[in-house]
Design an enzyme around this catalytic site. Sequence first.
Site, PDB file in Angstrom:
ATOM      1  N   ASP A  41       0.725  -1.250  -0.048  1.00  0.00           N
ATOM      2  CA  ASP A  41      -0.010   0.119   0.004  1.00  0.00           C
ATOM      3  C   ASP A  41       1.139   1.320  -0.071  1.00  0.00           C
ATOM      4  OD1 ASP A  41      -2.020   1.725   0.024  1.00  0.00           O
ATOM      5  OD2 ASP A  41      -3.224   0.666   1.376  1.00  0.00           O
TER       6      ASP A  41
HETATM    7  C1  BGC Z   1      -4.997   3.159  -0.091  1.00  0.00           C
HETATM    8  C2  BGC Z   1      -5.064   2.173  -1.174  1.00  0.00           C
HETATM    9  C3  BGC Z   1      -5.057   2.520  -2.508  1.00  0.00           C
HETATM   10  C4  BGC Z   1      -3.815   3.307  -2.474  1.00  0.00           C
HETATM   11  C5  BGC Z   1      -3.649   4.069  -3.857  1.00  0.00           C
HETATM   12  C6  BGC Z   1      -4.152   3.924  -0.051  1.00  0.00           C
HETATM   13  O1  BGC Z   1      -3.957   4.933   0.552  1.00  0.00           O
HETATM   14  O2  BGC Z   1      -5.188   2.247   1.469  1.00  0.00           O
HETATM   15  O3  BGC Z   1      -6.442   1.255  -1.059  1.00  0.00           O
HETATM   16  O4  BGC Z   1      -5.223   1.711  -3.421  1.00  0.00           O
HETATM   17  O5  BGC Z   1      -3.872   4.293  -1.573  1.00  0.00           O
HETATM   18  O6  BGC Z   1      -4.689   5.170  -4.149  1.00  0.00           O
END
Ligand code: BGC
Length: 755
Positions: free
Chosen positions: A281
């Site tokens: 993530d």
């Molecule tokens: C989120 C993810 C997301 C990623 C990209 C993160 O802050 O937890 O779910 O896919 O950002 O935007």
Amino acid sequence: MALICTLSALMTAAASGQAPSAAPPDDKAVEKRVNALLDQMTLEEKIGQLSQLFVFSSSSQVDEEVAKGQLGSLLFVTDPASINRLQRIAVEKSRLHIPLIFGFDVIHGFRTIFPVPIAMAASWDPSMVTGAQTIAAKEASAVGINWSFAPMLDIARDPRWGRIVEGAGEDPWLGSAMAAAQVRGFQGEHIGSPDHVLACMKHFAGYGAAEGGRDYDASNIPEALLQNVYLRPFHAAVEAGVGSAMSAYMDLNDVPATGNRWLLHDVLREDWRFQGFVVSDANAVRSLAAHGFAKDQPDAAARALDAGVDMEMAIGSTAYSQNLAAAVSSGRITVQQIEAADRAILGMKVRLGLFEHPYVDEARAARVLATPEHRTAARLAAERSAVLLRNEGRLLPLGKGAYRKIAVVGPLADSPMDTLGSWAFQEDIAETVTVLAGLRNKVGSQAQIGFAPGVEIGRKFPSPFDQLSRAKSRAPWTPEQAKDELKKAVDLAGASDLTILVLGETQLMSGEAASRESLALPGNQEQLLEAVAATGKPVALVLLNGRPLDIRWASQHIPAILEAWYPGTQGGNAIANLLFGDAVPGGKLPVTWPRNADQVPIYYAHNTTQSPESQGRRYWDEESTPLYPFGYGLSYSTFSFSNLQVSQAELKIGQTVEVTAEVENTGASTADEVAQIYIHQRYGSASRPVRELKGFERITLAAHEKKTVRFSLGCNELSYWSAAKKAWVEEPARFDVWVGADSTASLRGSFTITQ
Ligand code: BGC
């Protein structure tokens, strides 16, 4: 379970003369191509493929890194011309011409926004969900996106957690069905299907159990609960062929998910034979140090790679690009480890066809995004996702022409962004149909519609997503204005024949970084609700939200309550159809609806413990039952379940039992019912939940039509991970089985499994 059930699946397949489904044929060719590339790559290029950066606007630093082969992927570029420009740099300027893979959060639609995932789960209609994600994939791939960071498969049993909106709710069985349905929608028949994208199951794993419902906080989940509940949807996605996974942010039982080798390697790759690649993530590798887990950034990079994170997602620069080369020199990690990550990533680029077709047809994108069929599908999805919670005196459906003056009241009634929900970035605001607009479209000149927001609502603390949202911000009302607006709304309701109240939460009150300590209607909405009800005029309440809210007062005093969630681009038209009976509600709750936050956690599949007869009175100051049970939802028609039959009273471990029941539409109009089957294992090596969902089917029945629903219970349904045995088991025991309209179904049968 993988092991004990695979055996019985093979036996079933053999008995029916079918081979288990074949793997895609080109594995060898993929491997050959990847090996040929790896043979030519420098260590720097190998490490480059493992880095993914956010790009919010064009940047010469990113261009340069792409040209040098120092980046494998970018995210958040959504414009086809920019995607082609960056891809051209990768393909034409980088030494080995390796294309980039472009990722984006296509959570519930791209241009056409579908209902939020929790809403789509409430449809209990996996084929509708596959259809919605097929359209999302088509629109996203039309602009050049190859990879969606969805589905989000986190089981959530605490509605204070904001991201409950992004998943399928509390149940592993429903969650698994929705997981597989979404993977099929995003990826199509196989990875690389035209007009599709690579899916990414996230957030692996346990993020939904964040302590106190506070986003990003640690999760502590006993292994039995992990295996039986939290990991099930992920396993289902792997079985459905998902090509990538995203590691979660938080600590799982003291080991951050992004540095958790047991999770990312032992479970995912060894037990489940996952063939795709793992991305972290955003900034989660770097934050391994913030967790008090990694010593510093070099340690974070080495431990994430060692745990099984193939690609690092980050803003600005990655810990991988800064530290892995030194880690190889010092012997901390090996080139083979880096190559293993490259193999997974490059293999996926080959399967996606990126080497053959790196560019997108810029002219076609606009045509695909404008497809009217996509909007129709979004309307139907919103209709199928709504849940009718209450309908006293059959206020709904509203008679056409029965009300000359209709008041539409509430802060969300005419707010496009709040109709869409979170993770909508490419929406067409002008095209989004609010509840007010939908009602106007529906009644035309047959009734006079007045609108008043009544109150305004907002977060106490801002959202990190405020900058990305296109919601209009304006100066808050003064206390005098607030008083006037409330009065205007109540006067409007008093002067009308009917009020449609639209209450709930704004777009960014739900989603990432949108947890709450309370489930109360935000702001002065409760006051507005009670004042409007006090006019004595009929009131229908429409809820726009991403989590169950405390609606105890409304559930006693407002005759009709429709949970519409965040219904998407066509939300207003769908809600108007539902309110006026041109569509019949058939959705069911994918979560237990608590009375208030103080009851949390509360979920239907709890264990039976001491004094089960007082289960509903565990508190002395409030019921300990929920306001609405899991699986609940009304219709404009009525249904009855009868004649439950179990094919055999006794079966041996590994055998399958068939359960049938009759469902009758006892009302006067065609409508949908969701038949649900629950089981309970009465005793075993470990205690089992009072009920567990093990199958469901949404069916349409004409007035007075009767249908037999059939469910099979075999190894998949009857085995569980035993905390006592520390293994998947299917045990000799007596089982209860219920079939009905929700998790409190009373039509019961039983059977016994013998050795
Ligand atoms: C989120 C993810 C997301 C990623 C990209 C993160 O802050 O937890 O779910 O896919 O950002 O935007």
